[in-house]
Design an enzyme around this catalytic site. Structure first.
Site, short mmCIF file in Angstrom:
data_model
loop_
_atom_site.label_atom_id
_atom_site.label_comp_id
_atom_site.label_asym_id
_atom_site.label_seq_id
_atom_site.Cartn_x
_atom_site.Cartn_y
_atom_site.Cartn_z
N GLU A 100 2.44 3.46 2.84
CA GLU A 100 3.23 2.76 3.86
C GLU A 100 4.77 2.74 3.70
O GLU A 100 5.39 2.01 4.49
CB GLU A 100 2.71 1.31 3.97
CG GLU A 100 1.30 1.24 4.54
CD GLU A 100 0.67 -0.16 4.48
OE1 GLU A 100 1.27 -1.07 3.89
OE2 GLU A 100 -0.41 -0.32 5.01
N HIS B 174 0.86 -1.19 0.00
CA HIS B 174 0.00 0.00 0.00
C HIS B 174 0.89 1.24 0.00
O HIS B 174 1.80 1.36 0.82
CB HIS B 174 -0.92 0.02 1.22
CG HIS B 174 -1.98 -1.03 1.17
ND1 HIS B 174 -2.34 -1.79 2.26
CD2 HIS B 174 -2.79 -1.44 0.15
CE1 HIS B 174 -3.32 -2.62 1.92
NE2 HIS B 174 -3.59 -2.43 0.65
N ARG C 63 -3.65 4.99 -1.08
CA ARG C 63 -3.48 3.60 -0.67
C ARG C 63 -3.20 2.65 -1.84
O ARG C 63 -2.42 1.70 -1.71
CB ARG C 63 -4.75 3.14 0.04
CG ARG C 63 -4.87 1.65 0.31
CD ARG C 63 -6.25 1.36 0.91
NE ARG C 63 -6.54 -0.06 1.01
CZ ARG C 63 -6.33 -0.81 2.10
NH1 ARG C 63 -5.77 -0.26 3.17
NH2 ARG C 63 -6.66 -2.09 2.13
N HIS D 48 2.81 -4.33 7.00
CA HIS D 48 1.94 -3.17 6.78
C HIS D 48 2.04 -2.23 7.98
O HIS D 48 2.72 -2.51 8.96
CB HIS D 48 0.48 -3.62 6.66
CG HIS D 48 0.20 -4.48 5.47
ND1 HIS D 48 -0.60 -4.07 4.43
CD2 HIS D 48 0.58 -5.75 5.16
CE1 HIS D 48 -0.69 -5.04 3.53
NE2 HIS D 48 0.03 -6.07 3.95
N GLU E 188 0.86 -5.76 11.14
CA GLU E 188 0.54 -4.33 11.11
C GLU E 188 1.40 -3.67 12.19
O GLU E 188 1.19 -3.91 13.38
CB GLU E 188 -0.95 -4.10 11.39
CG GLU E 188 -1.89 -4.74 10.39
CD GLU E 188 -2.07 -3.91 9.13
OE1 GLU E 188 -1.50 -2.80 9.06
OE2 GLU E 188 -2.81 -4.36 8.23
#
Length: 280
Positions: A87, A84, A100, A172, A246
């Site tokens: 990121e 994404h 994104r 992520h 994450e």
């Protein structure tokens, strides 16, 4: 909801513009050009490392694979990063910090961009994806329609079939979560107990570094349903130990994590990844 998001974006933009360092710096965010130059340096200076392009993005940029040889018969691990844009690479440096998706647009569609982590050829079109082009989770017109997805799928399959690929990590931000299959359903995989065991080892090792405690479990119930993602694709192609992480934080800064948290995040994440990989 991230408070004062406009202020945080402006501050981060000023930091990236004011940086006058030469080469890559591990305590600040680096441009794609600087990252690519660093990857080339690593490959050139390490006899065990090779760098190759596995494909092109919609914008014509190389998709890089940095590969380290680990010795005959030893398990290989795949690290999937920055799927994404926010990121944090490319278009988001100059146009829209919170973008994104990729930058593709199909005839007849109103908006740009396909969410690459909803575009994999596994339970395509399922729960947690959207058929609307303007949605953040727009899955695209068909499974693996995007060149970025095609390149990643081909590389995973090749490693799974030819290089003893046993572990896949998709990194992520944000939320401090460590998750495993499935994203498309709340049903558990047959190996759920084993995946839970390895995940717990990784989470404990991560927490031991700076005290950050991750929540963990299946994607669909720990975070939210997300079909056609990297982890489920890896799982269904024989890489049972496929995980999504994450990273920091839980939402105070979100995608706009301050630069002084880059190194601590890297330290704890690496400790968790090594511990989990050795536990496989």
């Amino acid at each position: 909801m991230i408070p004062n998001i406009g202020k945080l974006i402006r501050e981060q933009e000023l930091l990236s513009q004011s940086s006058n360092s030469v080469g890559i710096s591990f305590d600040q965010y680096n441009s794609l050009e600087d990252i690519e130059a660093y990857l080339n340096e690593v490959a050139d200076s390490n006899n065990n490392a090779t760098l190759r392009s596995i494909g092109k993005t919609v914008e014509g940029r190389d998709i890089w694979q940095l590969k380290f040889s680990v010795g005959s018969g030893k398990p290989a691990a795949w690290f999937d990063c920055n799927i994404h844009a926010r990121e944090w690479l490319c278009f988001t440096w100059s146009n829209d910090r919170m973008w994104r998706k990729n930058r593709n647009k199909y005839d007849g569609e109103l908006c740009y961009g396909i969410d690459l982590n909803r575009n994999f050829d596994d339970h395509f079109g399922g729960e947690g994806t959207s058929g609307e082009s303007c949605a953040e989770t727009y899955r695209g017109p068909s499974a693996a329609s995007e060149p970025e997805t095609q390149a990643t799928q081909a590389a995973i399959i090749d490693l799974a079939e030819n290089a003893n690929l046993e572990v896949l990590y998709s990194l992520h931000s944000y939320s401090e979560l460590w998750m495993y299959a499935f994203g498309w359903t709340d049903e558990l995989p047959d190996e759920a107990n084993e995946l839970h065991r390895v995940t717990a080892i990784g989470v404990d090792a991560l927490a031991a570094v700076h005290g950050i405690e991750y929540t963990y479990g299946p994607i669909s119930t720990t975070n939210y349903p997300a079909s056609s993602n990297t982890v489920d694709f890896g799982y269904y192609h024989g890489v049972t130990h496929s995980y999504t992480l994450e990273l920091r934080d839980k939402g105070l800064h979100g995608f706009l994590l301050p630069e002084n948290q880059i190194i601590p995040t890297a330290e704890e994440t690496w400790a968790g990844l090594i511990a989990a990989t050795l536990a496989v």
